[in-house]
Design an enzyme around this catalytic site. Structure first.
Site, PDB file in Angstrom:
ATOM      1  NE  ARG A   1      -4.118  -2.006   1.962  1.00  0.00           N
ATOM      2  CZ  ARG A   1      -3.843  -3.087   2.960  1.00  0.00           C
ATOM      3  NH1 ARG A   1      -2.932  -2.927   3.958  1.00  0.00           N
ATOM      4  NH2 ARG A   1      -4.764  -4.196   2.752  1.00  0.00           N
TER       5      ARG A   1
ATOM      6  CE  LYS B   1      -1.534  13.320 -15.144  1.00  0.00           C
ATOM      7  NZ  LYS B   1      -2.066  13.801 -16.518  1.00  0.00           N
TER       8      LYS B   1
ATOM      9  CD  GLU C   1       5.468  14.926 -23.458  1.00  0.00           C
ATOM     10  OE1 GLU C   1       4.822  16.233 -23.476  1.00  0.00           O
ATOM     11  OE2 GLU C   1       5.120  13.967 -23.431  1.00  0.00           O
TER      12      GLU C   1
ATOM     13  CE  LYS D   1       4.320  16.979 -15.009  1.00  0.00           C
ATOM     14  NZ  LYS D   1       4.514  15.636 -15.750  1.00  0.00           N
TER      15      LYS D   1
ATOM     16  CD  GLU E   1      -5.243  15.952 -15.986  1.00  0.00           C
ATOM     17  OE1 GLU E   1      -3.992  15.456 -15.964  1.00  0.00           O
ATOM     18  OE2 GLU E   1      -5.898  15.436 -16.969  1.00  0.00           O
TER      19      GLU E   1
ATOM     20  NE  ARG F   1      -0.491  16.394 -13.663  1.00  0.00           N
ATOM     21  CZ  ARG F   1       0.364  15.747 -12.802  1.00  0.00           C
ATOM     22  NH1 ARG F   1       0.098  15.531 -11.469  1.00  0.00           N
ATOM     23  NH2 ARG F   1       1.140  14.999 -13.321  1.00  0.00           N
TER      24      ARG F   1
ATOM     25  CG  ASN G   1      -2.635  15.167 -20.796  1.00  0.00           C
ATOM     26  OD1 ASN G   1      -1.719  14.391 -20.939  1.00  0.00           O
ATOM     27  ND2 ASN G   1      -3.447  15.059 -19.585  1.00  0.00           N
TER      28      ASN G   1
ATOM     29  CG  HIS H   1      -0.419  14.335 -24.050  1.00  0.00           C
ATOM     30  ND1 HIS H   1       0.355  15.543 -24.544  1.00  0.00           N
ATOM     31  CD2 HIS H   1       0.571  13.590 -23.387  1.00  0.00           C
ATOM     32  CE1 HIS H   1       1.565  15.483 -23.904  1.00  0.00           C
ATOM     33  NE2 HIS H   1       1.905  14.362 -23.369  1.00  0.00           N
TER      34      HIS H   1
ATOM     35  CG  HIS I   1      -2.644   9.617 -24.945  1.00  0.00           C
ATOM     36  ND1 HIS I   1      -3.244   9.807 -24.014  1.00  0.00           N
ATOM     37  CD2 HIS I   1      -1.127   9.447 -24.791  1.00  0.00           C
ATOM     38  CE1 HIS I   1      -2.165  10.286 -23.028  1.00  0.00           C
ATOM     39  NE2 HIS I   1      -1.170   9.984 -23.656  1.00  0.00           N
TER      40      HIS I   1
ATOM     41  CG  HIS J   1       4.598   9.489 -25.007  1.00  0.00           C
ATOM     42  ND1 HIS J   1       3.063   9.470 -25.000  1.00  0.00           N
ATOM     43  CD2 HIS J   1       4.735  10.858 -24.286  1.00  0.00           C
ATOM     44  CE1 HIS J   1       2.740  10.409 -24.241  1.00  0.00           C
ATOM     45  NE2 HIS J   1       3.514  11.362 -23.898  1.00  0.00           N
TER      46      HIS J   1
END
Ligand code: NAD
Ligand code: GLY
Length: 369
Positions: free
Chosen positions: A127, A149, A191, A233, A243, A247, A251, A254, A258, A271
């Site tokens: 955990r 993330k 990026e 960032k 987010e 935030r 993206n 993206h 994606h 990517h």
């Protein structure tokens, strides 16, 4: 514009009691044990891959042995196509086989794939155990290692399984970029480029001047690119860690990107390459929404091209290309009730999240592929 406590080499990401430092320096892996931000423990596990391990694994393990009595290392298979449950499970296997307790510190040594998977493993194991990012690609240094993330891909969607889980420290060793393949350097530049249109047009203008030096790996120019990217960032994540709004601007490009990655098969387009072509599509969409002019789209396209990135998107389905893009984009995490929401440029230097009519998106796909 973005107030952040930092020295020349260290930035701080301000998240209350989960704040941490981002160190940007050359030749610093071998001295990592001197970093005050390292968690206390009797045991560390370095997670890397079969490419980066042979390059920098021994150096990191040797340094960590000055700090941790027991240091293990695990090499995962290399590649985006391995960013899934089975590979993640190799990390849990190593932790359990070595009797690692809940204070064990994980070190992610590699690019964004290793970083995202190691962070997710750290979030889940017992955990939650502490982890440190040691990013070795430009993409990971300017983006994926910062902000917490973590996760893996699902065959039906990119980064669909994961957790927000912050590292305790990020150590960007600029020297590791010397061994990065040129195609990967370009992918990382995607990026870097994204931060200009969404937040800082001065940074975009700086990149237009610095692009040749960046591609030639001029160390001081790369240092500025990494620091400024991390500053922006950190500023965004400091305001909206999970987010709920702001935030999402990170993206930019993206949503289309994606879809390209999933549609082509993970690992076929990098990517950063998918984000490069995706930013052109998102800029074109912003223009069709009346938010930016053609000159802005051309300016961004030219910068992306100069970074060695594709500006033309691939055809994903010869029979119904736009339909296939739309189908893949509906699986995006920003989608709500099946409605896709895009990060659009709302005038240079500012981004917004908006739903867009499918017909307009289809036009953009037809134009950009
Ligand atoms: P990657 O991790 O696959 O690394 C690219 C390639 O470079 C790999 O083959 C790797 O082994 C190799 N490599 C790494 N460092 C090297 C070095 N110093 N010298 C030689 N080779 C080296 O890809 P990436 O571009 O770093 O990361 C992409 C991943 O990051 C994607 O999965 C993407 O979803 C994720 N990502 C996550 C976030 C986030 O916020 N968590 C942000 C952006 C991207
Ligand atoms: N790379 C996007 C984010 O960290 O939010």
């Amino acid at each position: 514009m973005h107030p952040i406590h930092h020295t020349d080499k260290t930035l701080v990401i301000d998240l209350g009691d989960r704040s941490y430092e981002i160190l940007v320096q050359s030749d610093c892996i071998h001295a990592i044990h001197r970093q005050e931000g390292l968690p206390q423990s009797s045991c560390a596990l370095v997670v890397t891959n079969q490419t980066v391990g042979p390059l920098y694994g021994a150096q990191l393990v040797a340094a960590l042995k000055h700090r941790y009595p027991t240091v293990h290392i695990l090499e995962l298979p290399d590649g985006e196509e391995h960013k899934h449950w089975q590979t993640l499970n190799l990390i849990f296997d190593a932790l359990l086989r070595n009797g690692c307790d809940r204070k064990t510190v994980l070190f992610a040594l590699g690019g964004g794939v290793v970083g995202d998977m190691t962070g997710f493993a750290a979030a889940c194991y017992m955990r939650g155990v502490p982890f440190v990012q040691v990013p070795t690609t430009l993409l990971a240094q300017v983006d994926s290692s910062v902000g917490g993330k973590t996760g893996i891909n699902h065959p039906l969607g990119k980064n669909m399984i994961g957790a927000f889980y912050q590292p305790r420290l990020v150590v960007c060793d600029l020297s590791t970029l010397d061994t990065l393949p040129e195609r990967e350097l370009s992918a990382g530049l995607a990026e870097v480029i994204k931060y200009g249109p969404i937040a800082d047009m001065e940074f975009m203008a700086w990149q237009e001047n610095a692009m040749d030096a960046l591609r030639a790996r001029d160390r001081s120019v790369l240092a500025h690119a990494v620091r400024r990217s991390c500053e922006i960032k950190a500023w965004v994540v400091g305001q909206d860690e999970r987010e709920s709004g702001l935030r999402a601007i990170l993206n930019f490009g993206h949503t289309f990107g994606h879809a390209i990655e999933a549609g082509m098969g993970y690992g076929v387009w990098l990517h950063g390459e998918a984000v490069g072509a995706g930013m052109v599509m998102a800029a074109e969409l912003s223009k069709r929404m009346g938010l930016v002019d053609e000159a802005f789209v051309q300016r961004l396209r030219s910068l992306i091209e100069r970074a060695g990135l594709p500006v033309k998107a691939p055809v994903l389905d010869a029979a119904d290309n736009a339909g296939r893009y739309l189908e893949l984009m509906r699986v995006d995490k920003k989608a709500e009730s099946g409605e896709i929401r895009f990060v659009l440029i709302d005038g240079p230097g500012k981004a917004v999240l908006r739903a867009v009519p499918d017909a307009l998106v289809r036009e953009v796909i037809d134009t950009c592929c």
